[in-house]
Design an enzyme around this catalytic site. Structure first.
Site, short mmCIF file in Angstrom:
data_model
loop_
_atom_site.label_atom_id
_atom_site.label_comp_id
_atom_site.label_asym_id
_atom_site.label_seq_id
_atom_site.Cartn_x
_atom_site.Cartn_y
_atom_site.Cartn_z
N ASP A 170 0.83 -1.20 0.00
CA ASP A 170 0.00 0.00 0.00
C ASP A 170 0.87 1.25 0.00
O ASP A 170 2.05 1.22 0.38
CB ASP A 170 -0.92 0.02 1.23
CG ASP A 170 -2.05 -0.98 1.14
OD1 ASP A 170 -2.32 -1.47 0.02
OD2 ASP A 170 -2.66 -1.29 2.18
N TYR B 209 5.42 -9.04 8.07
CA TYR B 209 5.01 -7.66 8.27
C TYR B 209 5.23 -7.26 9.73
O TYR B 209 5.07 -8.08 10.64
CB TYR B 209 3.52 -7.48 7.95
CG TYR B 209 3.12 -7.84 6.55
CD1 TYR B 209 2.96 -6.86 5.58
CD2 TYR B 209 2.88 -9.16 6.19
CE1 TYR B 209 2.58 -7.19 4.28
CE2 TYR B 209 2.50 -9.50 4.89
CZ TYR B 209 2.35 -8.51 3.95
OH TYR B 209 1.97 -8.85 2.67
N TYR C 80 -4.47 -9.51 3.33
CA TYR C 80 -4.78 -8.13 3.73
C TYR C 80 -4.49 -8.00 5.23
O TYR C 80 -5.32 -8.36 6.07
CB TYR C 80 -6.24 -7.80 3.42
CG TYR C 80 -6.57 -7.73 1.95
CD1 TYR C 80 -6.09 -6.68 1.16
CD2 TYR C 80 -7.37 -8.70 1.35
CE1 TYR C 80 -6.39 -6.60 -0.19
CE2 TYR C 80 -7.68 -8.63 -0.02
CZ TYR C 80 -7.19 -7.58 -0.78
OH TYR C 80 -7.49 -7.50 -2.11
#
Length: 252
Positions: A72, A140, A216
């Site tokens: 993103d 992440y 996501y």
């Protein structure tokens, strides 16, 4: 003239820029008052910061940027970087000094974007990195704010529940609200390999999440009004918001 393909890995060290050039939504790239007649939604992109030196060195007519997935706009890409292949269109020069180009790109974009591991590639590898992007393991780091305050002992219990319910499980994710205007509304199955958590403050936590590519992560945290389940919000019992997100590793 056949296209020239260059493989590399890029790091995005700042937030606020997209991976590729993003046309203005109001004029569709033609130029208008809303975009100050640039035709762009954002001033620059990873693609634009990287490509110029390659186009100049090869005397190409233009370029196409092929990434192995994308992060993103507000997410940094750290670690060893994300694989990409740059396609140089109608190049007049096919033998390039990749070391010199890397040094130029990195010095001109210090603190913004870095490229590494440059080598020649081909069209088949473009197809391969796109096909394999969703089967890679990605790690992440998320800084997460809680709507309520809890103590360390309660956080440890919540983390234990997260590990029991989510680790090594297949997560069902319906297309998030934030991208539903540009992506098909469907349920994607993604594997979550590992989640580690750190208590920072009563309402601030850090999570390291290792998952299948294409997960996501923000919605894994927030639940996206039930479109991702189970979620960290669901397990904590109150709303969690992802304040900062970084990709810290891509296994490929």
């Amino acid at each position: 003239i056949r296209s020239l393909f260059i493989y590399g890995r890029y790091k995005k060290l700042i937030r606020g820029i997209p991976q590729t050039r993003w046309p203005c939504g109001k004029c569709n790239g033609k130029g208008c008052e809303a975009c100050d007649f640039t035709g762009k939604q954002y001033e620059t992109s990873v693609e634009e910061l990287i490509c110029q030196e390659f186009v100049i060195a090869s005397q190409a007519e233009g370029s196409k940027f092929h990434g192995a997935g994308r992060e993103d706009i507000d997410v940094r890409m750290l670690g060893s970087g994300r694989p990409f292949i740059l396609e140089l269109i109608n190049p007049k020069i096919r033998t390039l000094d990749l070391t010199q180009i890397k040094q130029k790109v990195n010095s001109e974009n210090e603190g913004k974007v870095e490229v590494e591991n440059l080598r020649y590639s081909d069209k088949n590898e473009v197809i391969k990195i796109k096909e394999e992007a969703e089967n890679t393991q990605k790690t992440y780091r998320a800084l997460v704010r809680g709507e309520e305050e809890i103590q360390q002992s309660e956080f440890d219990q919540k983390l234990k529940s997260i590990k029991q319910q989510i680790e090594e499980e297949i997560l069902e994710q319906r297309t998030p609200h934030r991208v539903s205007h540009r992506r098909a509304d469907k349920v994607r199955n993604k594997k979550i390999y590992e989640i580690e958590g750190t208590f920072l403050q009563p309402d601030l936590f850090e999570f390291l999440i290792k998952s299948q590519g294409g997960t996501y992560i923000k919605e894994l945290i927030t639940g996206d009004q039930g479109r991702t389940s189970p979620s960290l919000t669901e397990i904590f019992g109150f709303a969690l918001i992802c304040e900062q997100l970084d990709v810290v590793n891509i296994n490929s």
